[in-house]
Design a protein around this motif. Structure first.
Motif, mmCIF file in Angstrom:
data_model
loop_
_atom_site.group_PDB
_atom_site.id
_atom_site.type_symbol
_atom_site.label_atom_id
_atom_site.label_comp_id
_atom_site.label_asym_id
_atom_site.label_seq_id
_atom_site.Cartn_x
_atom_site.Cartn_y
_atom_site.Cartn_z
ATOM 1 N N PHE A 79 0.675 -1.538 -0.363
ATOM 2 C CA PHE A 79 -0.266 -0.306 0.455
ATOM 3 C C PHE A 79 0.832 1.929 -0.143
ATOM 4 O O PHE A 79 0.340 2.055 -0.421
ATOM 5 C CB PHE A 79 -1.092 -0.275 1.968
ATOM 6 N N THR A 82 1.334 3.193 -3.295
ATOM 7 C CA THR A 82 0.535 3.708 -3.479
ATOM 8 C C THR A 82 -0.292 5.258 -2.823
ATOM 9 O O THR A 82 -0.856 5.938 -3.972
ATOM 10 C CB THR A 82 -0.674 2.542 -4.024
ATOM 11 N N THR A 186 -5.904 0.799 0.473
ATOM 12 C CA THR A 186 -6.200 1.833 -0.797
ATOM 13 C C THR A 186 -7.261 2.523 -1.359
ATOM 14 O O THR A 186 -7.183 3.822 -1.217
ATOM 15 C CB THR A 186 -5.734 1.305 -2.556
#
Length: 255
Positions: A79, A82, A186
């Motif tokens: 994660f 991102t 996300t």
């Protein structure tokens, strides 16, 4: 926007969020077909509605994350890239790309070609990683970097993570499940960031549209997740590649 629009977009989101076809791209194009102008609320709706689909993952996989700390740590490692990319590029994406139909169509089209080309050459091996808790951390970070490409509408978060995981020698079912789990932090982060910046300008009626869209996407996404898990047992992603190409061409002529 009205309640029917919200429900229809909820169906689109629920069906497409976890398939490698770009849910954001489909939401943008579906909004245009419904005659919705790309207002700030509609742009926020196209981001926040994903919360319903993500809650479907929590309902189905929440125990997996809580009961298996090694899996949770790997999801969080993926994660990070991102999150960094999203924080830096949020304003650019929302201001310029969420209203750019042409960019979405090109991403859909080229992504379809990429899916087909990849699957024609990829062969799964017996030694490929099957257990989510055994994915090397460096591979998790690389998968997260692949997912970051999906900040651009039309690329598809699911397609990017799945192709990245298959390239790194994860088994098909493993990367599909990892993609489901990675969607949770996300999309929660993306939704929280957008609502933090935009929710103060929403009316009570607009919050009602968000609620309806989220509830519908939750129910439909739960079915979509089960479908994809059954599908990958005996199929490649080539049909989705052809679908992306067809959808891009169809939307192009309907614009």
């Amino acid at each position: 926007m009205n309640l029917l629009h919200a429900a229809l977009l909820g169906i689109v989101e629920g069906v497409t969020e976890f398939l490698p076809v770009s849910s954001t791209g489909h939401l943008i194009l579906a909004s245009r077909l419904l005659g919705l102008e790309p207002t700030e609320f509609v742009k926020s709706f196209e981001i926040a509605i994903q919360l319903g689909a993500i809650l479907a993952v929590v309902a189905l996989y929440g125990r997996t994350l809580l009961a298996r700390p090694p899996v949770l740590r790997r999801v969080l490692a993926a994660f990070v890239p991102t999150a960094a990319a999203g924080f830096v590029l949020y304003k650019i994406v929302k201001r310029y790309l969420l209203s750019n139909d042409r960019a979405v169509l090109w991403a859909l089209f080229l992504g379809g070609i990429a899916l087909i080309a990849f699957e024609l050459f990829h062969k799964e091996r017996e030694t490929d990683v099957e257990d989510l808790g055994e994915i090397p951390y460096r591979h998790c970070v690389l998968i997260g970097l692949c997912q970051a490409a999906a900040i651009f509408p039309g690329v598809s978060r699911s397609a990017a993570t799945i192709l990245g995981g298959l390239s790194l020698r994860l088994k098909r079912k493993a990367i599909v499940e990892f993609s489901f789990l990675l969607a949770v932090p996300t999309m929660l982060a993306a939704t929280a960031l957008d609502l933090l910046k935009s929710a103060h300008s929403f009316s009570a009626g607009e919050f009602r549209f968000l609620a309806v869209g989220a509830v519908v996407s939750f129910a439909v996404a739960a079915l979509s997740i089960r479908f994809l898990l059954r599908f990958v047992r005996s199929h490649t992603f080539i049909p989705f590649g052809f679908y992306r190409i067809f959808a891009a061409l169809a939307f192009w002529f309907l614009r």
